[in-house]
Structures are given as C-alpha cells and as structure tokens.
Design a protein around this motif. Structure first.
Motif, PDB file in Angstrom:
ATOM      1  N   PRO A  83       0.585  -1.087  -0.188  1.00 52.80           N
ATOM      2  CA  PRO A  83       0.237   0.190   0.190  1.00 52.80           C
ATOM      3  C   PRO A  83       0.503   1.223  -0.039  1.00 52.80           C
ATOM      4  O   PRO A  83       0.156   2.001  -0.166  1.00 52.80           O
ATOM      5  N   GLU A  84       2.452   1.188   0.501  1.00 54.95           N
ATOM      6  CA  GLU A  84       3.369   2.416   0.287  1.00 54.95           C
ATOM      7  C   GLU A  84       2.905   2.798  -0.872  1.00 54.95           C
ATOM      8  O   GLU A  84       3.914   4.195  -1.634  1.00 54.95           O
ATOM      9  N   LEU A  85       2.974   2.015  -2.000  1.00 58.52           N
ATOM     10  CA  LEU A  85       3.271   2.974  -3.621  1.00 58.52           C
ATOM     11  C   LEU A  85       2.510   3.729  -3.690  1.00 58.52           C
ATOM     12  O   LEU A  85       2.194   4.640  -4.577  1.00 58.52           O
ATOM     13  N   LYS A  86       1.262   3.888  -2.957  1.00 59.02           N
ATOM     14  CA  LYS A  86       0.054   4.669  -3.360  1.00 59.02           C
ATOM     15  C   LYS A  86      -0.133   5.687  -2.862  1.00 59.02           C
ATOM     16  O   LYS A  86       0.783   5.929  -1.816  1.00 59.02           O
ATOM     17  N   ASP A  87       0.110   7.114  -3.637  1.00 53.06           N
ATOM     18  CA  ASP A  87      -0.055   8.355  -3.401  1.00 53.06           C
ATOM     19  C   ASP A  87      -1.034   9.444  -3.233  1.00 53.06           C
ATOM     20  O   ASP A  87      -1.759   8.683  -3.699  1.00 53.06           O
ATOM     21  N   PHE A  88      -0.680  10.989  -3.583  1.00 57.49           N
ATOM     22  CA  PHE A  88      -1.904  11.588  -4.323  1.00 57.49           C
ATOM     23  C   PHE A  88      -3.158  11.517  -5.186  1.00 57.49           C
ATOM     24  O   PHE A  88      -4.127  11.389  -5.209  1.00 57.49           O
ATOM     25  N   TYR A  89      -1.537  10.659  -6.454  1.00 60.52           N
ATOM     26  CA  TYR A  89      -2.661  10.908  -7.828  1.00 60.52           C
ATOM     27  C   TYR A  89      -3.284   9.071  -7.598  1.00 60.52           C
ATOM     28  O   TYR A  89      -4.171   9.364  -8.613  1.00 60.52           O
ATOM     29  N   ASN A  90      -3.135   8.675  -6.623  1.00 61.10           N
ATOM     30  CA  ASN A  90      -3.949   7.210  -6.808  1.00 61.10           C
ATOM     31  C   ASN A  90      -5.633   7.255  -6.407  1.00 61.10           C
ATOM     32  O   ASN A  90      -6.663   7.230  -6.159  1.00 61.10           O
TER      33      ASN A  90
END
Ligand SMILES: [Zn+2]
Length: 798
Positions: A636-643
């Motif tokens: 899940p740490e791969l997710k950021d604002f753009y997700n």
C-alpha cells in the motif's frame, strides 16, 4: 472530293492532327482556358459564356432575338396529284424565295427527304447491326424492302420565272439549285420544280410518311409528309442547314405561306395543314352544315359518321376532286387522304383569340371506339394547357389523323398510330398511349412548328421541351395519369447507366434516343421548375422564351440565356450539369454530428464529463484483469496523491476561474453562454457528380418535422463533400435527403441518417418439369386418335 483529299498523304496527316487537336480541345476545354493543377476539382459553377456562342446583333446576350435578327421567307404554290392506283405523288411547285439575310447567295439548297427511302440512301448504307438471331417476318419484309424499294424523288424540271431551266445537282437527300447570277440581300426570286415519287408502303418501309393498305376492303389510307422539294434553312448561325437526312435529325425549315391544291380520287376525304378554301366543291351539303354546327358544339361531333365512312369504303369513283388549302406562317405542309375516314370536329374558343380553333380528327373504323372518344378531346386539352404555358395557339385548325405513322407532327396536323383490337377492346397501354401521343404531336405545333428550333442539329429542343409540356398536360387530364416521362424517379435508371452521351449532342450521334432527347431534358425542365426555380419563376421565364422566339429560330444558347435572364437566377451550373455532361445525382448523408454549448460552470460541465467517462464501456482487458492481484494492494505504501486524485473533480480554482470569467462578460455575451440550441454538422457527399440542391427533411425527437431546402450553390467551393451546420430548438431524431424524390437521386440507401435496414419481399416458386421427347410424342398420338373419333351431336355446335 473527300477521297482525293485523303489520298494526299500530307493533307491526310494534317487532318489527323486537326482531329487530334479537336478531340483534346473538347475534353480539356476548361483546362485550356484556366489551368488548375493544385486544387483538383472541376469548376461546376463556371459560367457558360466561354462555351456559348458570342452574342451579336442577331442574338443578344440576354437570349432574345437581336436588333438585326433576320430569317428567310419561302412561299409555296403547289399542285399535287395523289395517284391511288400507283400510290404515287406527282407535283409541281412555284417557290418564291426572299433573301432577308445580309448575304449574297449564289445557289439555293432544297431538301429531298423522301430520298432517304431508297436502297442507296446513306441512312440504309450506314445502318449497322451486330447479330442475326430470330428475325420476325415483318422485320425480314422490311429488310428486303430496304434493299429494293426506290422512293427517290424524280426531279423532272427546275425552271426560273421565265420558264428557262436552272441547273441543279442532287446530293443524296439535298439538291443544289445554281442561280443565274446571285440573289442579293433583300431580293426575291421565283422558280418552279416538277417532281414525282412512289409512296412507301408503311408495312414494309415504315417512315414518317406512307400509305397503309387494308386487305378487307381494298382501300388505301395515305399520310403524306416531306412530299415536295422543301427549301433548306439558311440562318445566321449555321448558314445553309443542309446536313444530310439520316432519319433522326428532323426538318429544319423556313416560314412562309402555302397555297396547295391536292387532287385525289373524288370519293377520298382529305385532311391537311391550313384552312380549306373550297368546301362547297369538295364537301357534301350535309358535311358543310355539320361543320358549321361543330364550330360552336359543346362536344366533338361527326362530320362523317362511322356508318357513312363504312359505306364510303365500297365506293370506287373514277372522278377526281381538287381540295384547296391555304396556310400562312407555317414551316411545312402535310396531308392525309382516304375513303375510309370518319371525321369529327369541335370548335374551341381559346383565351386571347377572336375565332375558335377547329379541333378535328380523321380515322378509319378500325380506330373505333377509341378515336371518337379521345382524339378531339385530347387535341383541345393540349391547346388549352400548352397555350397556358406559352402563347395562344395561332392557327385556325388542329388535326389528329389515325393511320400507319405511329406519331409524327406537322403544322396544324399530326399522324397518330394507336388503335384498339378488332373486337373493340383495348389495353390500358393503348388507351393512354393514344391520349399521350396525341398530346405530344399536337403539342409539337408549339415546338418546333412555331418556336422553330433546328431539329437537324438538336433533337432535345423540340422533343425534350414538348415531352416536358406533355407531362404537364397529361397531369391535367386526370388524377394520377400514368405519364411515362417527366417524374425524376423515372429517369434514374438511365442516368446511372454508362451507355449515354450528353443532351448537347447532335441528333444523329445520340445513344438511347428516347431517354437522351425526350426523357432527360423533359425531366431536367421539370426539376428546374419544381426544385430549382419554383413554379412561378420558371413559368414566367419559360413563357418569355416561348414568346420571344414564336415564329423565330432559337438556338440552345437562346434558351439557356432567356431562362436566366427572365428568372434572375444563375443557372449555368444546371445547364452545365444536365445538358453538357452525363453526371447523375447521387447525394449522400455521410454523418450527422451533434454539438451542445458548454455552460462554463465546472459544476455542470465537469460533472457531465465525469459521467460520460464513467459510462465509457470497459475494455476486455480491464474486465479480465480485474481478478488479477495488484502490486499496490500488496504494498500500500506505493499509493500516493494521484491514486485518489480525479482531474474531473471540481476544485476551488475551477470555481474561482468561472466566477472571474463571468465578471468579465458583457450582458449579451452572458446571454450567448446560456444558448440552449442544438448544433448539428451534417456531412454531405456528392457521389454522382451532378451538383443539385440539398433537400432535407428533419424529424425531431417529438416526431415533428421540418423541410430545409439548400440551393445547389452549397457545392460551389467543394463539389464533392461539404458539411452544413444547422441549429435546431429540439434534438434531431433522423433526417432524409430528397424525401419526395425530386432530384433523380440514383441511390436512396445513403439518403437517410441514421441508415435503416432496407426491407423487401421474395417469392417461392415451384419448379415445373418440362416434358421429355417421348412424353411429347405420346401426347401427340393421343390427340390424333381423339381427333379421329366421331363427335357427339351436342359437341358439334360452335
Ligand atoms: Zn416528338
């Protein structure tokens, strides 16, 4: 002469070069004038001035006769005998020729058109055929007669006014008379010609003239035309029109007056061009009395009844009678003669005329009961309708004769063929064929008998225009009259075929004569009237043309120019397309695209766009990939604002921008932003080449509809494809191009948007097995034995 030219090698080469140059120049006419190698499209709206003859003092640029317009005048006094024993014409004529041209003439040309009915005629020699299969007996008989019958005119004398012989030379269907000295402008001369010829049997040698023999009562019925040497026309645009008669290009003639004395067996009845001058000498008292009554009759009435005509068939008088006819302002003279004629007549008062026109029909009992019912009515109806669109019929009589000639026109008289069966019944085709042919041939009195176009050059100018008016006349006869030609949809099959030439082609070189010279020009004029100009403008311009050229000699340019001049509408594209090319109409609706104005308000526009995006169909991969484990789920740490971010979400910045924009807008601009209309781009294609008005029926979502008529000029910048923007209040459901089929569009399937499934029916049929030879033999034998059996008494009755 021509052969010696060809034998000279150099001259032959030169001729070939000229021919090649000519061929190039006609096909690349436009390219010579202006060169267009970049934007590769024909200029279909290019003005015709470069193609039409230069206007001059004889013919103006507006299409009217010019200040110095002239035409020759020819007056005839003719004595002719109809020999009923030999079926022969023996005549002598005195011709007074007035040279109204500005030119000096050293010789005169006359037409000897009966020379076409000879074994050595050019018409016969140049006739071609490619196959001999099953040949009918009649065809065979006609083939034999072409080889043997000699219908040439024997010219026994040509003399000047003093009775001295004038030298002459016969060149096939033409005769040149050499003058002693020359005939100057303004001078008149009188000369005489004596001649004779054998009349053709229309059974074996059918033509525009001839006799019919009735085996049962052993009588002849004559329909006699181009029977005297006729002056060839001399004109400002052609000089002598002495193009050989090959059978199709009819008769280009001069106006003048005729005094004709026709001597026939005393028991014959003669019908002819002009007014009868000596009724007291040739008609019985009863006939004269009935003729007087007919002048004011409410319906056609008999001058000679069917019973009287039947009785007359048995007569064999040894006496002769001379019928005298006079006809001023005519370009030709024809007559008919027989013992068999029934004769009916009715006087008809036309508007704008001081005396009634006598409409009369002559026909044998074989024409009954059709002829007494329809012929004279059809004449009168034709005079009414044709006069309405042109000018009041100027002649004192209008005659229709039934005989061997299928349909042929002459001034005041025409010959028409259709007859019922022997038992008096008739087909629908015969009935309407008769009414139509009478309308057509009587109609020819206007074109070309009065509006005297050059028939040897242009068939369409008399046939096409007459067929057009014939259509209008037929449609005023009864509702849904079965007209053969005139409706655009009826010309579609011809228009899309390859075997054709432009209307502007010489009479003798036309492929598909009927379609080219009758059907297509008649339809073109109908389209011009209904679709391009509208009835009011067309009728005004057409009447102007008829009146300008009444008793004069118009050319195609005079017609084209007058129609534009009087209507105020540039029609060069129309003449160009319909008369100078073989293009056809095939317009197509390729696509219709709808546009709505965005409000600018992000809460409306962005929300709508988001909805549209979310409604986009999922791709196949998307669907199948759904179940696959994703890496971002595992880490899940791969997710950021753009997700989380959606660029279609409304932001504060969006809202602020919209508010700022609104502040900058003026009141009327703000109003524009609120426009609620539907914008449509209609993509149109021209696949047939012919540029035509675009006629659209728009149907809206609420099933209401509206017609949009766009002039042909929509194609002026791009004649292959255009897009038309239209604005509507309501959303569009569908549209149809040319819903009334008024443009002769050859392909209807691409006229609808959206396209619909084409629907039709097919049939089931049981196949029939034919009998074999053994079965046939058995049947024959069975029939033979039955025939031999003695018949019972009851079966013997007939
Ligand atoms: Zn005709």
């Amino acid at each position: 002469m021509k052969i010696s030219v060809l034998r000279s090698h150099e001259k032959a080469l030169l001729r070939l070069m000229c021919l090649a140059l000519f061929l190039c120049s006609t096909s690349l006419l436009q390219a010579q004038i202006v060169s267009n190698d970049k934007f590769k499209q024909e200029d279909k709206f290019r003005q015709l001035e470069e193609t039409l003859p230069t206007p001059n003092e004889f013919r103006t640029a507006s299409g009217a006769p010019g200040e110095k317009y002239w035409q020759q005048e020819v007056d005839y006094e003719i004595d002719v005998e109809l020999d009923d024993k030999l079926q022969k014409i023996i005549g002598t004529e005195k011709v007074t020729y007035t040279n109204k041209s500005p030119d000096k003439l050293n010789y005169l040309w006359m037409q000897l058109d009966t020379n076409i009915l000879s074994f050595d005629s050019d018409a016969h020699l140049t006739d071609t055929s490619s196959h001999l299969g099953k040949v009918g007996y009649k065809t065979m008989q006609q083939l034999m007669a072409k080889e043997t019958f000699d219908g040439r005119m024997k010219i026994s004398a040509v003399r000047d006014e003093q009775g001295d012989p004038l030298p002459f030379q016969i060149i096939k269907t033409m005769m040149r008379i050499d003058l002693n000295g020359s005939l100057s402008s303004g001078q008149s001369m009188t000369f005489s010609v004596d001649w004779s010829y054998l009349i053709n049997d229309s059974q074996s040698r059918p033509a525009r003239t001839g006799y019919e023999y009735f085996e049962e009562d052993k009588n002849f019925l004559y329909e006699i035309a181009h029977w005297y040497p006729r002056m060839a026309a001399y004109t400002d645009n052609t000089g002598w029109q002495h193009k050989q008669f090959l059978g199709r290009g009819e008769f280009t003639l001069e106006f003048g007056s005729f005094l004709v004395k026709i001597t026939a067996p005393a028991d014959h009845v003669v019908a002819a061009t002009g007014e009868l001058q000596n009724p007291e000498k040739v008609l019985t008292e009863t006939q004269q009395k009935r003729l007087e009554q007919a002048k004011t009759a409410e319906k056609p009435m008999f001058i000679i009844t069917p019973e009287e005509a039947k009785k007359n068939e048995a007569s064999r008088s040894k006496e002769k009678k001379t019928w005298i006819f006079m006809a001023p302002f005519v370009r030709d003279f024809a007559f008919a003669s027989s013992r068999k004629f029934i004769w009916d007549a009715q006087g008809h008062q036309l508007q704008g005329k001081d005396k009634p026109v006598m409409a009369m029909s002559y026909y044998p009992n074989e024409g009954e009961p059709l002829w007494s019912r329809y012929s004279t009515h059809a004449i009168i109806h034709t005079l009414d309708v044709f006069s309405k669109y042109t000018f009041p019929y100027p002649y004192p009589v209008a005659i229709s004769v039934n005989g061997p000639v299928g349909g042929m026109e002459y001034p005041m008289i025409c010959f028409n063929g259709p007859r019922p069966e022997k038992d008096g019944t008739y087909s629908k085709r015969t009935k309407y064929g008769l009414i139509s042919v009478i309308i057509h041939e009587v109609g020819h009195n206007y074109f070309p008998m009065i509006v005297n176009s050059d028939e040897r050059q242009w068939t369409w100018m008399d046939e096409g225009i007459t067929t057009f008016l014939q259509f209008l006349t037929e449609q005023e006869w009864e509702p849904d009259y079965p007209s053969r030609r005139g409706e655009p949809r009826d010309i579609v099959g011809y228009m899309k075929g390859d075997y054709q030439v432009p209307i502007m082609t010489n009479s003798e070189s036309i492929l598909q004569f009927g379609n080219n010279a009758y059907g297509k020009p008649a339809t073109a004029l109908n389209v011009l009237r209904e679709t391009v100009l509208g009835r009011e403008l067309f009728d005004y311009a057409f009447k102007e043309y008829s009146r300008r050229w009444m008793f004069k000699r118009p050319t195609p340019a005079d017609f084209f120019r007058t129609m534009e001049d009087a209507s105020g509408v540039d029609l060069d594209w129309f003449w160009r397309g319909w008369f100078y090319t073989t293009d056809h109409t095939d317009l197509a609706v390729e696509n219709v695209r709808q546009f709505l104005l965005e409000t600018g308000d992000p809460y409306v526009d962005k929300v709508r766009r988001k909805k549209e995006r979310d409604e986009e169909p999922e791709s196949l991969s998307d669907i199948r990939n759904k179940s696959l484990p994703k890496r971002t789920e595992k880490f899940p740490e791969l997710k950021d604002f753009y997700n989380e971010y959606d660029d279609l979400d409304v932001t504060d910045a969006d809202r602020k921008k919209f508010e700022d924009q609104l502040k900058e807008l003026k009141a009327d601009e703000k109003k524009l932003l609120e426009t609620q209309k539907y914008f449509y781009l209609i993509d149109l294609k021209n696949q047939g080449g012919l540029v035509m008005p675009v006629i659209l029926k728009l149907t809206f979502d609420d099933d209401s509809s509206e017609m949009l008529r766009i002039p042909a000029e929509i194609w002026r910048l791009n004649n292959k494809s255009v897009s038309k923007l239209i604005l509507t209040e309501k959303p569009l459901k569908n549209l149809i191009l040319d819903p009334h089929r008024e443009t002769a569009d050859t392909q209807l399937s691409n006229n609808e948007f959206p396209r619909t499934i084409s629907k039709s029916y097919f049939q089931l049929e049981k196949s029939k097995k034919s009998k074999n030879e053994m079965q046939k033999r058995e049947e024959e034998q069975k029939k033979a034995t039955e025939k031999d059996k003695p018949k019972k008494e009851s079966e013997k009755k007939e």
